[in-house]
Scaffold this motif. Structure first.
Motif, mmCIF file in Angstrom:
data_model
loop_
_atom_site.group_PDB
_atom_site.id
_atom_site.type_symbol
_atom_site.label_atom_id
_atom_site.label_comp_id
_atom_site.label_asym_id
_atom_site.label_seq_id
_atom_site.Cartn_x
_atom_site.Cartn_y
_atom_site.Cartn_z
ATOM 1 N N ILE A 297 0.957 -1.136 0.158
ATOM 2 C CA ILE A 297 0.070 0.152 0.160
ATOM 3 C C ILE A 297 0.949 1.265 -0.137
ATOM 4 O O ILE A 297 1.847 1.308 0.797
ATOM 5 N N VAL B 147 -4.372 6.779 -1.356
ATOM 6 C CA VAL B 147 -4.168 5.350 -0.889
ATOM 7 C C VAL B 147 -4.206 4.389 -1.908
ATOM 8 O O VAL B 147 -5.290 4.469 -2.545
ATOM 9 N N ALA C 101 -1.919 -4.657 0.511
ATOM 10 C CA ALA C 101 -0.893 -4.932 1.522
ATOM 11 C C ALA C 101 -0.402 -6.232 1.151
ATOM 12 O O ALA C 101 0.737 -6.617 1.010
ATOM 13 N N CYS D 208 -4.430 -4.638 5.300
ATOM 14 C CA CYS D 208 -5.350 -3.610 4.531
ATOM 15 C C CYS D 208 -6.792 -3.167 4.974
ATOM 16 O O CYS D 208 -6.964 -1.957 4.863
ATOM 17 N N VAL E 21 -5.707 0.048 7.008
ATOM 18 C CA VAL E 21 -5.608 1.123 6.214
ATOM 19 C C VAL E 21 -7.068 1.670 5.963
ATOM 20 O O VAL E 21 -7.276 2.987 5.500
ATOM 21 N N ALA F 27 2.141 2.155 9.438
ATOM 22 C CA ALA F 27 3.326 1.833 8.597
ATOM 23 C C ALA F 27 4.735 1.463 9.658
ATOM 24 O O ALA F 27 5.459 0.865 9.046
ATOM 25 N N TYR G 17 4.679 -3.652 4.309
ATOM 26 C CA TYR G 17 3.266 -3.787 3.447
ATOM 27 C C TYR G 17 2.904 -2.148 3.054
ATOM 28 O O TYR G 17 1.785 -2.037 2.242
ATOM 29 N N VAL G 18 3.060 -1.135 3.799
ATOM 30 C CA VAL G 18 2.743 0.082 3.787
ATOM 31 C C VAL G 18 3.849 1.241 3.833
ATOM 32 O O VAL G 18 4.871 1.036 4.605
#
Length: 111
Positions: A2, A20, A24, A35, A38, A97, A103-104
């Motif tokens: 992401i 965004v 993820a 996911c 977020v 994050a 993943y972010v």
């Protein structure tokens, strides 16, 4: 992954847009807590701005994608509430994050 992009006004650091994008892929769809986190924070912020600041953001959303250009409101109180909610969103996304950096990712830009 992401990717979150926060764009700020160069002079006053006001948030003028955000996006965004992506998934993820932390876990299978439906089980992906990154996911879900977020999505909850970003969509929840848009909903909170509409409810608490009385502003319908020009948000666009598709699968794995949410973006909005943030208007400058003539009502300073409503504009302040909206910016506070947006700053809160940034803090919450930064928290995710920090825990799930693989993943972010968050990028901030000045305009």
């Amino acid at each position: 992954m992401i990717t979150i992009t926060i764009v700020r006004n160069d002079s006053d650091k006001r948030i003028v847009s955000f996006a965004v994008v992506g998934h993820a892929k932390y876990a299978k769809p439906g089980k992906d807590i990154v996911c879900a986190g977020v999505s909850t924070v970003s969509i929840g912020t848009v909903n909170a701005i509409e409810t608490l600041a009385g502003v319908e953001l020009p948000a666009k959303m598709k699968d794995g994608w949410l973006s909005s250009d943030i208007p400058i409101l003539p009502d300073a109180d409503a504009d302040g509430r909206m910016q506070l909610l947006l700053e809160s969103m940034v803090v919450m996304l930064e928290t995710i994050a920090k825990s799930y950096g693989k993943y972010v990712v968050i990028h901030e830009q000045l305009r």
